[in-house]
Design a protein around this motif. Structure first.
Motif, PDB file in Angstrom:
ATOM      1  N   ARG B 316       0.848  -1.190   0.000  1.00 40.16           N
ATOM      2  CA  ARG B 316       0.000   0.000   0.000  1.00 40.16           C
ATOM      3  C   ARG B 316       0.885   1.242   0.000  1.00 40.16           C
ATOM      4  N   HIS B 317       0.545   2.152  -0.876  1.00 36.86           N
ATOM      5  CA  HIS B 317       1.312   3.391  -0.968  1.00 36.86           C
ATOM      6  C   HIS B 317       0.734   4.372   0.029  1.00 36.86           C
ATOM      7  N   ARG B 318       1.357   4.465   1.175  1.00 35.11           N
ATOM      8  CA  ARG B 318       0.826   5.361   2.204  1.00 35.11           C
ATOM      9  C   ARG B 318       1.479   6.738   2.056  1.00 35.11           C
ATOM     10  N   ALA B 319       0.691   7.731   1.982  1.00 35.30           N
ATOM     11  CA  ALA B 319       1.237   9.087   1.888  1.00 35.30           C
ATOM     12  C   ALA B 319       0.289  10.009   2.625  1.00 35.30           C
ATOM     13  N   THR B 320       0.474  10.052   3.944  1.00 35.60           N
ATOM     14  CA  THR B 320      -0.459  10.842   4.742  1.00 35.60           C
ATOM     15  C   THR B 320       0.164  12.127   5.282  1.00 35.60           C
ATOM     16  N   ASN B 321       1.462  12.312   5.021  1.00 34.92           N
ATOM     17  CA  ASN B 321       2.067  13.575   5.421  1.00 34.92           C
ATOM     18  C   ASN B 321       3.076  14.003   4.347  1.00 34.92           C
ATOM     19  N   LYS B 322       3.667  15.165   4.541  1.00 40.22           N
ATOM     20  CA  LYS B 322       4.511  15.716   3.487  1.00 40.22           C
ATOM     21  C   LYS B 322       5.748  14.849   3.228  1.00 40.22           C
ATOM     22  N   ARG B 323       6.314  14.329   4.321  1.00 42.71           N
ATOM     23  CA  ARG B 323       7.524  13.521   4.151  1.00 42.71           C
ATOM     24  C   ARG B 323       7.220  12.288   3.291  1.00 42.71           C
ATOM     25  N   GLN B 324       6.092  11.638   3.617  1.00 38.37           N
ATOM     26  CA  GLN B 324       5.732  10.448   2.844  1.00 38.37           C
ATOM     27  C   GLN B 324       5.354  10.817   1.415  1.00 38.37           C
ATOM     28  N   THR B 325       4.711  11.965   1.297  1.00 32.47           N
ATOM     29  CA  THR B 325       4.333  12.427  -0.036  1.00 32.47           C
ATOM     30  C   THR B 325       5.578  12.659  -0.888  1.00 32.47           C
ATOM     31  N   ASP B 326       6.560  13.321  -0.273  1.00 29.36           N
ATOM     32  CA  ASP B 326       7.803  13.594  -1.003  1.00 29.36           C
ATOM     33  C   ASP B 326       8.508  12.299  -1.387  1.00 29.36           C
ATOM     34  N   ARG B 327       8.484  11.332  -0.454  1.00 27.32           N
ATOM     35  CA  ARG B 327       9.151  10.073  -0.751  1.00 27.32           C
ATOM     36  C   ARG B 327       8.437   9.331  -1.889  1.00 27.32           C
ATOM     37  N   ALA B 328       7.115   9.332  -1.818  1.00 25.87           N
ATOM     38  CA  ALA B 328       6.347   8.677  -2.881  1.00 25.87           C
ATOM     39  C   ALA B 328       6.630   9.339  -4.221  1.00 25.87           C
ATOM     40  N   LYS B 329       6.702  10.667  -4.176  1.00 24.22           N
ATOM     41  CA  LYS B 329       6.967  11.419  -5.401  1.00 24.22           C
ATOM     42  C   LYS B 329       8.344  11.043  -5.961  1.00 24.22           C
ATOM     43  N   THR B 330       9.319  10.972  -5.077  1.00 24.35           N
ATOM     44  CA  THR B 330      10.673  10.620  -5.517  1.00 24.35           C
ATOM     45  C   THR B 330      10.694   9.232  -6.128  1.00 24.35           C
ATOM     46  N   GLN B 331      10.042   8.288  -5.447  1.00 22.75           N
ATOM     47  CA  GLN B 331      10.009   6.910  -5.959  1.00 22.75           C
ATOM     48  C   GLN B 331       9.386   6.857  -7.346  1.00 22.75           C
ATOM     49  N   LEU B 332       8.280   7.553  -7.477  1.00 20.85           N
ATOM     50  CA  LEU B 332       7.547   7.467  -8.731  1.00 20.85           C
ATOM     51  C   LEU B 332       8.246   8.209  -9.854  1.00 20.85           C
ATOM     52  N   GLU B 333       8.870   9.337  -9.505  1.00 21.66           N
ATOM     53  CA  GLU B 333       9.579  10.081 -10.547  1.00 21.66           C
ATOM     54  C   GLU B 333      10.765   9.283 -11.071  1.00 21.66           C
ATOM     55  N   ARG B 334      11.316   8.424 -10.182  1.00 17.72           N
ATOM     56  CA  ARG B 334      12.441   7.589 -10.590  1.00 17.72           C
ATOM     57  C   ARG B 334      12.026   6.624 -11.706  1.00 17.72           C
ATOM     58  N   VAL B 335      10.758   6.251 -11.729  1.00 16.16           N
ATOM     59  CA  VAL B 335      10.328   5.313 -12.761  1.00 16.16           C
ATOM     60  C   VAL B 335       9.760   6.035 -13.980  1.00 16.16           C
ATOM     61  N   ASP B 336       9.923   7.340 -14.012  1.00 15.41           N
ATOM     62  CA  ASP B 336       9.594   8.096 -15.214  1.00 15.41           C
ATOM     63  C   ASP B 336       8.133   7.904 -15.618  1.00 15.41           C
ATOM     64  N   MET B 337       7.264   8.146 -14.662  1.00 17.85           N
ATOM     65  CA  MET B 337       5.840   7.990 -14.953  1.00 17.85           C
ATOM     66  C   MET B 337       5.226   9.350 -15.257  1.00 17.85           C
ATOM     67  N   SER B 338       4.475   9.420 -16.326  1.00 18.36           N
ATOM     68  CA  SER B 338       3.825  10.668 -16.691  1.00 18.36           C
ATOM     69  C   SER B 338       2.695  10.965 -15.718  1.00 18.36           C
ATOM     70  N   GLU B 339       2.751  12.163 -15.131  1.00 23.62           N
ATOM     71  CA  GLU B 339       1.737  12.546 -14.159  1.00 23.62           C
ATOM     72  C   GLU B 339       0.360  12.665 -14.825  1.00 23.62           C
ATOM     73  N   GLU B 340       0.395  13.107 -16.076  1.00 20.71           N
ATOM     74  CA  GLU B 340      -0.870  13.285 -16.794  1.00 20.71           C
ATOM     75  C   GLU B 340      -1.559  11.933 -17.025  1.00 20.71           C
ATOM     76  N   LEU B 341      -0.740  10.927 -17.386  1.00 20.48           N
ATOM     77  CA  LEU B 341      -1.330   9.605 -17.610  1.00 20.48           C
ATOM     78  C   LEU B 341      -1.805   8.985 -16.300  1.00 20.48           C
ATOM     79  N   LEU B 342      -1.098   9.292 -15.214  1.00 19.86           N
ATOM     80  CA  LEU B 342      -1.564   8.792 -13.917  1.00 19.86           C
ATOM     81  C   LEU B 342      -2.936   9.378 -13.610  1.00 19.86           C
ATOM     82  N   ARG B 343      -3.093  10.685 -13.893  1.00 15.65           N
ATOM     83  CA  ARG B 343      -4.417  11.295 -13.697  1.00 15.65           C
ATOM     84  C   ARG B 343      -5.443  10.608 -14.587  1.00 15.65           C
ATOM     85  N   GLY B 344      -5.028  10.321 -15.821  1.00 19.98           N
ATOM     86  CA  GLY B 344      -5.934   9.634 -16.752  1.00 19.98           C
ATOM     87  C   GLY B 344      -6.333   8.274 -16.222  1.00 19.98           C
ATOM     88  N   ALA B 345      -5.364   7.548 -15.666  1.00 17.54           N
ATOM     89  CA  ALA B 345      -5.666   6.208 -15.140  1.00 17.54           C
ATOM     90  C   ALA B 345      -6.626   6.302 -13.966  1.00 17.54           C
TER      91      ALA B 345
END
Lengths: 134, 511
Positions: B316-345
């Motif tokens: 489970r991708h838990r992101a309930t505070n800024k630190r976790q949000t930033d970490r999730a963002k870093t993880q996901l950006e590392r995999v080169d995922m388009s934010e627009e397509l994530l919104r689409g999904a």
């Protein structure tokens, strides 16, 4: 700013009215859709609660496979969908439910595409492509 | 088990024993445990002591020239070996892992799951894994949750058991150490396996050296090499007194077929509302052992689609505070995922109201991890360097290579997974392995397998079905280096089960 479904329907409806006032009702691959097509697009667009971003996959598809994603072909795809019936006779909610059934069937039959890694059903991809150019 | 500091052994003396086990890690100590209180003298030679010791650990130092890998960091050179940093996740191999699959070159074991079944049960106990069993139906009933409810056929839940360190019989100062017929020598580094005279068919002694300068030999009726998947071939290759190519290496197979479990981030799942991941979460039982589930591909689907064995883990991708949000963002950006397509999904699963500052920080979004079989590759191998360690033993060079076919299989698996979760209305899946020619960053996890592979014929392997080195009467190998294929399951449970099977075989040998 994001478009709500209601706003989108209003916009597409205006386009359809404009098209009806013209001399031709033939489907066009480019330019404004015919009134009939516009109504179908309006109905299909109701699949999404919010349209901004709903065409994201479609834009990628149009870029990578422009030839096979023309509006005429895409509209025909939806007209030919066996599970959809006649979209014009369905309420928006019915159309949405039928689309969901078709999409689930797509996934079950592995009629899917990899779009930048996303595993997306053929119908969802076509819907996105259609909205992206409407 | 008496513990003796090898530095205290008289220099150049000769110790006689019935069974000499080279290595006091999980495999070696499992054999000692199985033979405790038996009428057989067991000698364990362990390179390290009770605690971490950097100069001893440095003896592992080698060179990696293939996929990035740290030879030194993936093993611990001390009593109980790598159990000291082990995470304790266990699962049996699947029946299909033992079979010869025509779509996987060099696959097939000379034994099957049935041969290991009774030993798996014992291995489960001595590793401190609690109650034996991998029954997912019972697990689902216990949790009142059936997981994602994917259509039966392609994907099936797979259970993992997790140990409790305190219950493991193979840790220092536990029962195995108290056995009177077992003697463990600490700080005892085996630098050569020797066969005297002109008969290479029998090992006659092993030479032992300590970092403080002591040296002695051990003579035994039988020897078990249990040093790990890199050190086992290293010692065989450098023990070239009578066989210039190295012991058991007449067919140039020692050190080849090195396999790992390549860990990659498999992808991300945007779920529909109400999708439960309860079945896949780690739960602790009353006895403090753990249990969790993954999603594996059925054997029938592997065969139909010509796939490798694989399991998807749900986090489970838990992101309930800024630190976790930033970490999730870093993880996901590392995999080169388009934010627009994530919104689409997310629109495709009709999730529109949970933006929390960043589209990536989606509460309820699942990260999908992977447990992947690596198929055997003869070019993935351990060889010797000219450079030597402080005891004069040539250092190991590791050239870890993953076949392109494995990435292609994983890409097809990701498509299957995405289709399955779509069909079950679980959500939409974004694969990180969609382009097999451009795979995501991969990491090994310290699972060294395949370098002294088991086979029914010396032309295809190093050891026979009883783990005996082909052509050498009294030399055996224990550990995951004998695995001909890797499966996706963590190897420790299987390597301990194999060690217990070997112990039973050795017990029947004449003394």
């Amino acid at each position: 700013m994001s478009l709500t479904r209601r706003q989108f329907c209003a916009l597409v409806g205006a386009s359809a009215l404009a098209a009806c006032s013209g001399e031709t009702t033939q489907p066009q691959a480019t330019g404004e859709p015919s009134a009939e097509d516009a109504l179908l697009i309006e109905g299909l667009g109701a699949y999404f609660d919010q349209l901004e971003g709903a065409d994201a996959f479609g834009e990628v598809l149009l870029e990578t496979e422009p030839a096979s994603n023309g509006r005429t072909a895409l509209l025909q795809y939806f007209r030919d969908l066996p599970g959809l019936g006649n979209p014009a006779e369905l309420t928006q909610e019915q159309l949405r439910e039928r689309l969901q059934e078709v999409i689930v069937a797509d996934y079950a039959a592995q009629r899917v595409l990899h779009i930048e890694g996303w595993v997306i059903s053929r119908t969802e991809a076509n819907l996105s492509a259609l909205l992206a150019q409407s | 088990m008496a513990k003796i500091d090898a530095n205290e052994v008289p220099r150049d003396s000769e110790i006689e024993t019935d069974l000499c086990i080279l290595g006091g890690g999980a495999a070696g100590l499992a054999i000692a445990w199985a033979l405790r209180a038996k009428p057989i003298r067991v000698t364990v030679l362990e390179s390290g002591g009770m605690d971490y010791h950097e100069p001893t650990q440095e003896l592992y130092g080698g060179k990696s020239v293939g996929e990035p890998y740290s030879i030194k960091a993936t093993r611990l050179r001390r009593l109980s070996g790598s159990l000291n940093h082990w995470a304790g996740e266990c699962r049996q191999l699947d029946p299909i892992d033992f079979t010869q699959r025509d779509w996987i070159p060099h696959s097939g074991w000379p034994i099957g799951l049935d041969d290991l079944a009774p030993h798996y049960q014992k291995a489960q106990l001595i590793l401190g894994l609690g109650r034996y069993g991998f029954d997912m139906a019972a697990r689902a009933k216990e949790l009142n949750d059936s997981g994602f409810g994917l259509a039966p056929g392609d994907w099936e839940p797979r259970a993992f058991n997790v140990w409790t360190r305190a219950k493991c019989a193979l840790m220092p100062n536990t029962k195995v150490v108290q056995a009177k017929n077992v003697t463990a020598y600490t700080w005892a580094n085996v630098v050569e396996i020797a066969s005297e005279g002109t008969d290479p068919g029998r090992v006659t002694k092993v030479r032992v050296a300590t970092l403080r300068g002591n040296a002695f030999t051990v003579r035994a009726r039988h020897y078990v090499l249990a040093l790990g998947g890199i050190e086992n071939p290293r010692l065989l290759l450098c023990s070239n007194g009578t066989q210039p190519e190295g012991l058991g290496n007449g067919n140039d197979l020692v050190g080849r077929f090195f396999m790992e479990h390549p860990h990659v981030s498999f992808g991300y799942l945007v779920p529909f509302d109400g999708v439960s991941d309860k079945l896949y979460r780690l739960r602790t039982r009353k006895d403090n052992t753990g249990l969790f589930a993954a999603l594996g591909i059925s054997a029938a689907t592997q065969e139909r689609e010509k796939l490798i064995n694989f399991a998807a883990l749900v986090y489970r991708h838990r992101a309930t505070n800024k630190r976790q949000t930033d970490r999730a963002k870093t993880q996901l950006e590392r995999v080169d995922m388009s934010e627009e397509l994530l919104r689409g999904a997310r629109l495709l699963v009709h999730r529109t109201g949970e933006e929390s500052g960043h589209a990536f920080a989606t509460p309820g979004m699942f990260h999908i991890g992977s447990r992947t079989e690596q198929t055997p590759n003869p070019d993935s191998r351990v060889t010797l360097l000219e450079d030597k360690d402080k005891l004069g033993v040539p250092r190991a060079q590791l050239d870890w290579r993953v076949r392109a076919e494995d990435w292609e299989a994983m890409s097809r698996i990701s498509r299957l997974f995405g289709a399955a979760v779509g069909a079950a209305r679980v959500g939409r899946f974004r694969s990180n392995i969609h382009d097999p020619t451009n795979p995501p960053p991969m990491a090994g996890v310290g699972h060294h397998m395949g370098t002294t592979r088991m086979a029914s014929d010396p032309s295809t392997g190093v050891v026979d079905e009883n783990c005996r080195v082909f052509g050498i009467d009294n030399l055996y190998v224990a550990g995951s280096s004998v695995f001909p294929t890797s499966g996706f399951a963590n190897p420790t449970l299987t390597l301990v089960a194999l060690a217990l099977r070997l112990a039973a075989h050795l017990e029947e040998k004449p003394r």
